[in-house]
Design a protein around this motif. Structure first.
Motif, PDB file in Angstrom:
ATOM      1  N   ASP A  87      -3.274  -1.643 -16.096  1.00 56.57           N
ATOM      2  CA  ASP A  87      -4.053  -2.358 -15.089  1.00 56.57           C
ATOM      3  C   ASP A  87      -5.026  -1.378 -14.424  1.00 56.57           C
ATOM      4  N   PRO A  88      -5.878  -1.828 -13.519  1.00 58.56           N
ATOM      5  CA  PRO A  88      -6.882  -0.930 -12.933  1.00 58.56           C
ATOM      6  C   PRO A  88      -6.333   0.317 -12.230  1.00 58.56           C
ATOM      7  N   GLU A  89      -5.063   0.317 -11.843  1.00 57.12           N
ATOM      8  CA  GLU A  89      -4.476   1.508 -11.223  1.00 57.12           C
ATOM      9  C   GLU A  89      -3.555   2.269 -12.175  1.00 57.12           C
ATOM     10  N   GLY A  90      -3.588   1.915 -13.463  1.00 55.21           N
ATOM     11  CA  GLY A  90      -2.873   2.688 -14.473  1.00 55.21           C
ATOM     12  C   GLY A  90      -1.464   2.242 -14.805  1.00 55.21           C
ATOM     13  N   ASN A  91      -1.009   1.118 -14.270  1.00 58.35           N
ATOM     14  CA  ASN A  91       0.331   0.621 -14.585  1.00 58.35           C
ATOM     15  C   ASN A  91       0.345  -0.009 -15.969  1.00 58.35           C
ATOM     16  N   GLU A  92       1.252   0.460 -16.828  1.00 54.71           N
ATOM     17  CA  GLU A  92       1.336  -0.036 -18.183  1.00 54.71           C
ATOM     18  C   GLU A  92       1.934  -1.442 -18.233  1.00 54.71           C
ATOM     19  N   PHE A  93       1.439  -2.230 -19.175  1.00 54.12           N
ATOM     20  CA  PHE A  93       2.034  -3.526 -19.489  1.00 54.12           C
ATOM     21  C   PHE A  93       1.689  -3.862 -20.929  1.00 54.12           C
ATOM     22  N   CYS A  94       2.435  -4.785 -21.518  1.00 55.33           N
ATOM     23  CA  CYS A  94       2.244  -5.123 -22.929  1.00 55.33           C
ATOM     24  C   CYS A  94       1.892  -6.588 -23.093  1.00 55.33           C
ATOM     25  N   VAL A  95       1.012  -6.852 -24.040  1.00 57.46           N
ATOM     26  CA  VAL A  95       0.711  -8.213 -24.461  1.00 57.46           C
ATOM     27  C   VAL A  95       1.368  -8.357 -25.832  1.00 57.46           C
ATOM     28  N   LEU A  96       2.387  -9.203 -25.891  1.00 59.68           N
ATOM     29  CA  LEU A  96       3.195  -9.361 -27.095  1.00 59.68           C
ATOM     30  C   LEU A  96       2.601 -10.394 -28.034  1.00 59.68           C
ATOM     31  N   ARG A  97       3.183 -10.482 -29.196  1.00 62.49           N
ATOM     32  CA  ARG A  97       2.869 -11.626 -30.060  1.00 62.49           C
ATOM     33  C   ARG A  97       3.462 -12.855 -29.387  1.00 62.49           C
ATOM     34  N   PRO A  98       3.033 -14.059 -29.729  1.00 60.61           N
ATOM     35  CA  PRO A  98       3.616 -15.261 -29.102  1.00 60.61           C
ATOM     36  C   PRO A  98       5.134 -15.300 -29.280  1.00 60.61           C
ATOM     37  N   PRO A 106       0.817  -1.217   0.000  1.00 61.63           N
ATOM     38  CA  PRO A 106       0.000   0.000   0.000  1.00 61.63           C
ATOM     39  C   PRO A 106       0.852   1.270   0.000  1.00 61.63           C
ATOM     40  N   VAL A 107       0.416   2.231  -0.815  1.00 65.82           N
ATOM     41  CA  VAL A 107       1.032   3.557  -0.848  1.00 65.82           C
ATOM     42  C   VAL A 107      -0.078   4.598  -0.913  1.00 65.82           C
ATOM     43  N   PRO A 108       0.148   5.790  -0.362  1.00 66.66           N
ATOM     44  CA  PRO A 108      -0.888   6.822  -0.387  1.00 66.66           C
ATOM     45  C   PRO A 108      -0.936   7.608  -1.695  1.00 66.66           C
ATOM     46  N   GLU A 109       0.198   7.716  -2.377  1.00 62.20           N
ATOM     47  CA  GLU A 109       0.232   8.554  -3.576  1.00 62.20           C
ATOM     48  C   GLU A 109      -0.275   7.807  -4.804  1.00 62.20           C
ATOM     49  N   SER A 110      -0.748   8.582  -5.786  1.00 64.36           N
ATOM     50  CA  SER A 110      -1.219   8.021  -7.048  1.00 64.36           C
ATOM     51  C   SER A 110      -0.082   7.977  -8.059  1.00 64.36           C
ATOM     52  N   LYS A 111      -0.224   7.130  -9.042  1.00 60.91           N
ATOM     53  CA  LYS A 111       0.723   7.058 -10.150  1.00 60.91           C
ATOM     54  C   LYS A 111       0.592   8.351 -10.953  1.00 60.91           C
ATOM     55  N   THR A 112       1.734   8.952 -11.321  1.00 61.54           N
ATOM     56  CA  THR A 112       1.672  10.236 -12.026  1.00 61.54           C
ATOM     57  C   THR A 112       2.388  10.245 -13.372  1.00 61.54           C
ATOM     58  N   VAL A 113       3.307   9.325 -13.597  1.00 56.54           N
ATOM     59  CA  VAL A 113       4.052   9.291 -14.866  1.00 56.54           C
ATOM     60  C   VAL A 113       4.127   7.864 -15.380  1.00 56.54           C
ATOM     61  N   LYS A 114       4.578   7.737 -16.628  1.00 58.08           N
ATOM     62  CA  LYS A 114       4.752   6.424 -17.243  1.00 58.08           C
ATOM     63  C   LYS A 114       5.718   5.590 -16.407  1.00 58.08           C
ATOM     64  N   ASN A 115       5.421   4.293 -16.288  1.00 58.31           N
ATOM     65  CA  ASN A 115       6.298   3.386 -15.545  1.00 58.31           C
ATOM     66  C   ASN A 115       7.681   3.329 -16.180  1.00 58.31           C
ATOM     67  N   ARG A 116       8.704   3.240 -15.370  1.00 60.63           N
ATOM     68  CA  ARG A 116      10.069   3.028 -15.859  1.00 60.63           C
ATOM     69  C   ARG A 116      10.325   1.541 -16.071  1.00 60.63           C
ATOM     70  N   LEU A 117       9.518   0.693 -15.491  1.00 57.90           N
ATOM     71  CA  LEU A 117       9.634  -0.751 -15.594  1.00 57.90           C
ATOM     72  C   LEU A 117       8.227  -1.265 -15.847  1.00 57.90           C
ATOM     73  N   HIS A 118       8.079  -2.179 -16.793  1.00 58.13           N
ATOM     74  CA  HIS A 118       6.743  -2.730 -17.007  1.00 58.13           C
ATOM     75  C   HIS A 118       6.837  -4.211 -17.341  1.00 58.13           C
ATOM     76  N   ILE A 119       5.712  -4.875 -17.303  1.00 58.60           N
ATOM     77  CA  ILE A 119       5.621  -6.310 -17.557  1.00 58.60           C
ATOM     78  C   ILE A 119       5.250  -6.530 -19.019  1.00 58.60           C
ATOM     79  N   ASP A 120       5.918  -7.484 -19.659  1.00 58.61           N
ATOM     80  CA  ASP A 120       5.559  -7.954 -20.994  1.00 58.61           C
ATOM     81  C   ASP A 120       5.021  -9.371 -20.853  1.00 58.61           C
ATOM     82  N   LEU A 121       3.846  -9.614 -21.412  1.00 60.49           N
ATOM     83  CA  LEU A 121       3.223 -10.934 -21.371  1.00 60.49           C
ATOM     84  C   LEU A 121       3.315 -11.576 -22.742  1.00 60.49           C
TER      85      LEU A 121
END
Length: 121
Positions: free
Chosen positions: A104-115, A54-69
């Motif tokens: 995701d529901p809190e705005g964190n970017e992630f990518c769904v790649l080609r297989p 848990p954190v009190p602050e909201s996301k404000t900028v693009k993630n520096r690290l994200h998940i690729d699926l």
């Protein structure tokens, strides 16, 4: 090997909801939950996992690290993940990109790649 990835820590306002979203996306389960953290993973012995904190602050900028699926069927997985609560977002990707960028529901970017078949594919 001297070190392994243990888990990815994710800051969130609603740690329970975020954990359940990612558990559903990855077909994992909630392994531990209290008011200070929620841990999800394939099982308690399969590394890595994800830990929501848990954190009190909201996301404000693009993630520096994200998940690729890497799915078997990109378009089918995008639709499934959208139904779980993700949204499509534009981070400047080309119209012919081989991936789809979601948040995701809190705005964190992630990518769904080609297989993919390997890390070099």
């Amino acid at each position: 090997m001297a070190v392994r990835m243990y888990h990815l820590a994710v800051d969130a306002h609603d740690i329970s909801a975020q954990a359940r979203f990612w558990a559903a996306v990855l077909d994992w389960k909630v392994l531990y939950e209290d008011e200070h953290e929620v841990v999800v993973g394939a099982d308690e012995h399969a590394l890595p996992g994800m830990c929501f904190l848990p954190v009190p602050e909201s996301k404000t900028v693009k993630n520096r690290l994200h998940i690729d699926l890497s799915p078997d069927d990109r378009d089918a997985e995008v639709e499934r993940i959208l139904a779980l609560g993700a949204t499509r977002i534009d981070v400047g990707q080309a119209e012919d990109a081989t991936w789809v960028t979601l948040a995701d529901p809190e705005g964190n970017e992630f990518c769904v790649l080609r297989p993919k078949r390997s890390l070099m594919d």
